[in-house]
Design a protein around this motif. Structure first.
Motif, short mmCIF file in Angstrom:
data_model
loop_
_atom_site.label_atom_id
_atom_site.label_comp_id
_atom_site.label_asym_id
_atom_site.label_seq_id
_atom_site.Cartn_x
_atom_site.Cartn_y
_atom_site.Cartn_z
N ASP A 307 0.80 -1.22 0.00
CA ASP A 307 0.00 0.00 0.00
C ASP A 307 0.84 1.28 0.00
OD1 ASP A 307 -2.27 -1.47 -0.12
OD2 ASP A 307 -3.11 -0.80 1.79
N PHE A 308 2.04 1.25 0.55
CA PHE A 308 2.88 2.45 0.54
C PHE A 308 3.23 2.85 -0.89
CE2 PHE A 308 7.21 4.42 1.00
CZ PHE A 308 6.79 5.59 1.61
N SER A 309 3.70 1.93 -1.67
CA SER A 309 4.04 2.23 -3.07
C SER A 309 2.79 2.59 -3.87
CB SER A 309 4.73 1.03 -3.71
OG SER A 309 6.00 0.81 -3.13
N GLU A 310 1.70 1.87 -3.63
CA GLU A 310 0.48 2.14 -4.37
C GLU A 310 -0.12 3.50 -3.99
OE1 GLU A 310 -3.02 1.72 -6.76
OE2 GLU A 310 -0.92 1.15 -6.89
N GLY A 311 -0.08 3.84 -2.72
CA GLY A 311 -0.64 5.11 -2.29
C GLY A 311 0.13 6.29 -2.85
N ILE A 312 1.44 6.22 -2.85
CA ILE A 312 2.24 7.32 -3.40
C ILE A 312 2.06 7.40 -4.91
CG2 ILE A 312 4.60 8.13 -3.76
CD1 ILE A 312 5.23 7.13 -0.96
N ARG A 313 1.97 6.25 -5.56
CA ARG A 313 1.69 6.27 -6.99
C ARG A 313 0.39 7.01 -7.30
NH1 ARG A 313 -1.76 4.92 -10.27
NH2 ARG A 313 -3.01 3.85 -8.70
N ALA A 314 -0.67 6.63 -6.57
CA ALA A 314 -2.00 7.18 -6.86
C ALA A 314 -2.12 8.65 -6.48
CB ALA A 314 -3.07 6.37 -6.14
N GLN A 315 -1.50 9.04 -5.37
CA GLN A 315 -1.68 10.40 -4.87
C GLN A 315 -0.65 11.40 -5.42
OE1 GLN A 315 -4.27 11.35 -3.08
NE2 GLN A 315 -5.08 9.28 -2.85
N LEU A 316 0.59 10.94 -5.64
CA LEU A 316 1.66 11.90 -5.90
C LEU A 316 2.41 11.68 -7.21
CD1 LEU A 316 3.15 11.96 -2.29
CD2 LEU A 316 1.63 13.63 -3.33
N ILE A 317 2.33 10.50 -7.80
CA ILE A 317 3.05 10.25 -9.05
C ILE A 317 2.09 10.30 -10.23
CG2 ILE A 317 4.50 8.62 -10.30
CD1 ILE A 317 5.61 7.68 -7.63
N ASP A 318 1.22 9.30 -10.35
CA ASP A 318 0.23 9.32 -11.43
C ASP A 318 -0.91 10.30 -11.13
OD1 ASP A 318 1.75 7.37 -12.62
OD2 ASP A 318 0.47 5.72 -11.97
N LYS A 319 -1.18 10.51 -9.84
CA LYS A 319 -2.21 11.46 -9.39
C LYS A 319 -3.60 11.12 -9.93
CE LYS A 319 1.12 15.21 -8.79
NZ LYS A 319 1.48 16.61 -9.10
N ASP A 320 -3.88 9.82 -10.08
CA ASP A 320 -5.22 9.44 -10.50
C ASP A 320 -6.18 9.35 -9.32
OD1 ASP A 320 -4.67 6.99 -9.21
OD2 ASP A 320 -4.09 6.02 -11.08
N ARG A 321 -5.63 9.39 -8.08
CA ARG A 321 -6.43 9.36 -6.85
C ARG A 321 -7.30 8.10 -6.77
NH1 ARG A 321 -3.32 13.20 -6.98
NH2 ARG A 321 -3.73 15.31 -6.18
N ARG A 322 -6.83 7.02 -7.38
CA ARG A 322 -7.61 5.78 -7.39
C ARG A 322 -6.71 4.61 -6.96
NH1 ARG A 322 -10.74 5.23 -13.00
NH2 ARG A 322 -11.67 3.50 -11.83
N PRO A 323 -6.28 4.61 -5.72
CA PRO A 323 -5.40 3.53 -5.26
C PRO A 323 -6.15 2.20 -5.18
CG PRO A 323 -6.09 4.88 -3.41
CD PRO A 323 -6.57 5.58 -4.65
N LYS A 324 -5.44 1.12 -5.44
CA LYS A 324 -5.98 -0.23 -5.29
C LYS A 324 -5.30 -0.84 -4.07
CE LYS A 324 -6.96 -0.79 -10.21
NZ LYS A 324 -6.70 -1.58 -11.45
N TRP A 325 -5.99 -0.77 -2.94
CA TRP A 325 -5.39 -1.19 -1.67
C TRP A 325 -5.35 -2.71 -1.54
CZ3 TRP A 325 -3.09 2.92 -0.41
CH2 TRP A 325 -3.69 4.17 -0.32
N THR A 326 -4.34 -3.18 -0.80
CA THR A 326 -4.17 -4.61 -0.53
C THR A 326 -3.95 -4.83 0.97
OG1 THR A 326 -3.10 -4.87 -2.68
CG2 THR A 326 -2.85 -6.67 -1.09
N PRO A 327 -4.90 -5.44 1.65
CA PRO A 327 -6.21 -5.90 1.20
C PRO A 327 -7.14 -4.72 0.91
CG PRO A 327 -6.03 -6.20 3.55
CD PRO A 327 -4.67 -5.77 3.08
N SER A 328 -8.26 -5.00 0.30
CA SER A 328 -9.15 -3.94 -0.15
C SER A 328 -10.13 -3.46 0.91
CB SER A 328 -9.94 -4.41 -1.37
OG SER A 328 -10.72 -5.56 -1.05
N SER A 329 -10.19 -4.16 2.05
CA SER A 329 -11.13 -3.78 3.11
C SER A 329 -10.53 -4.06 4.47
CB SER A 329 -12.45 -4.55 2.97
OG SER A 329 -12.25 -5.92 3.27
N LEU A 330 -11.09 -3.44 5.48
CA LEU A 330 -10.62 -3.67 6.85
C LEU A 330 -10.80 -5.14 7.25
CD1 LEU A 330 -12.03 -0.47 8.58
CD2 LEU A 330 -9.62 -1.05 8.27
#
Length: 361
Positions: A307-330
């Motif tokens: 999630d660290f790599s995916e979150g930075i990708r979604a928020q700050l690199i690609d900036k699509d604001r659509r992270p795919k979290w692993t796992p996807s739910s609590l």
């Protein structure tokens, strides 16, 4: 090239974070140079107090000095790149020095004033929230947004947010929201509000006057925030050690609770669960230093999770604001996944200096 400046004005030593094009986000060099500057001011008998602030001029179209940012946090894009290439060896060195700086500020032998103007996020709270005198103002937007990038609040956040204010700190950490002046004070991240048009006068006064007196002369009551009025609901909903139960209570707590539940649902489930566990463990710790040692383990482990790599990708690199979290739910976050973030790390625990003269291990 350095991104901090230092100067002495009367009895005041001034440290200015000077990377306005990046909202003064902290690089490793900035951390070590700030630590060096503090050691120099500690040894200078002519310096009776220290001010930490951030530059707001110099970038094209920049807002005035006091309306931009003290510090938008650590340079997490660089940390992300290091995790990809070295499994976080450079990030580990950064955190060791950054957390040592946080402890250095907390135990500095002279008063330290931090003006928390503009954006103050993550590492920006680390460089200001442990000061002896913490001043918020009209433009302050402070918080720990780490769960939005799959990370966990650090820089002493788990210590600051668990010092006896019910569950306000839990609410701040699990949502990643930003807060204004009054709420910053309610969260225990700041002490007094000084209107922005008085900040230059405050800095001038600090050249000759003890911070307590200088701030008292210029402070005022901040505009009303939102946390204090909502505290009964927050304390009920955010109690306990079960993230899913917290979200369920929020969803049943009316419009405001529903909005908070929806916010948490957008965050990394893994980071939310680890954050709650870190906060609960921090309540039983005896010092900021113990909290920083725990946070170092959590930072190292969580930075290697997906999630660290995916979150930075979604928020700050690609900036699509659509992270795919692993796992996807609590529901998918297991106790073993959370517990693993508190295990020892291969290079050993963080060892903090025992004196201002000692370098971090």
């Amino acid at each position: 090239m350095t991104n901090i400046t230092t100067e002495t004005r009367g009895a005041l030593g001034v440290i200015t974070l000077d990377r306005p094009e990046a909202l003064n986000a902290l690089t490793h060099e900035m951390v070590t140079e700030t630590a060096d500057a503090l050691r120099a001011f500690a040894a200078d008998d002519a310096v009776e107090r220290v001010l930490i602030t951030g530059a707001g001029e110099g970038a094209p179209g920049a807002k005035p000095r006091w309306q931009q940012a003290l510090c938008a946090g650590g340079d997490v894009v660089t940390l992300h790149a290091d995790v990809q290439t070295t499994r976080g060896q450079g990030a580990a060195r950064f955190w060791r020095d950054e957390y040592a700086l946080n402890a250095q500020i907390a135990r500095f032998p002279k008063p330290v004033v931090a003006i928390q103007h503009g954006i103050v996020l993550g590492g920006g709270v680390g460089i200001s929230g442990h000061a002896s005198h913490r001043v918020v103002t009209d433009s302050t937007r402070i918080g720990f947004p780490e769960v939005t990038i799959g990370f966990v609040p650090d820089v002493g956040a788990t210590w600051l947010l668990t010092r006896g204010r019910g569950e306000l700190g839990t609410r701040a950490a699990l949502t990643g929201d930003h807060f204004g002046a009054a709420d910053a004070i309610a969260l225990g991240l700041a002490d007094r509000y000084v209107p922005e048009d008085r900040l230059d006068e405050l800095v001038s006064s600090l050249e000759t006057t003890h911070p307590s007196a200088a701030i008292e002369q210029l402070a005022a009551e901040p505009p009303a925030g939102q946390l204090v009025a909502a505290r009964p609901m927050i304390d009920r909903a955010f109690a306990g050690d079960d993230t899913q139960a917290i979200v369920e209570r929020l969803a049943a707590a009316g419009a405001e609770g529903e909005a908070l539940a929806a916010t948490i649902a957008k965050r990394s489930p893994f980071a939310v669960a680890v954050t709650l566990a870190a906060l609960r463990r921090a309540r039983g710790l005896r010092s900021l230093e113990e909290a920083l040692v725990q946070e170092y383990r959590v930072s190292r482990h969580s930075s290697l999770a997906a999630d660290f790599s995916e979150g930075i990708r979604a928020q700050l690199i690609d900036k699509d604001r659509r992270p795919k979290w692993t796992p996807s739910s609590l529901a998918g976050v297991t106790p073993a996944m959370v517990e693993g973030c508190f295990a020892p790390v291969p290079e050993g625990d963080l060892v903090l200096p025992t004196s201002l003269e000692e370098e971090p291990a």
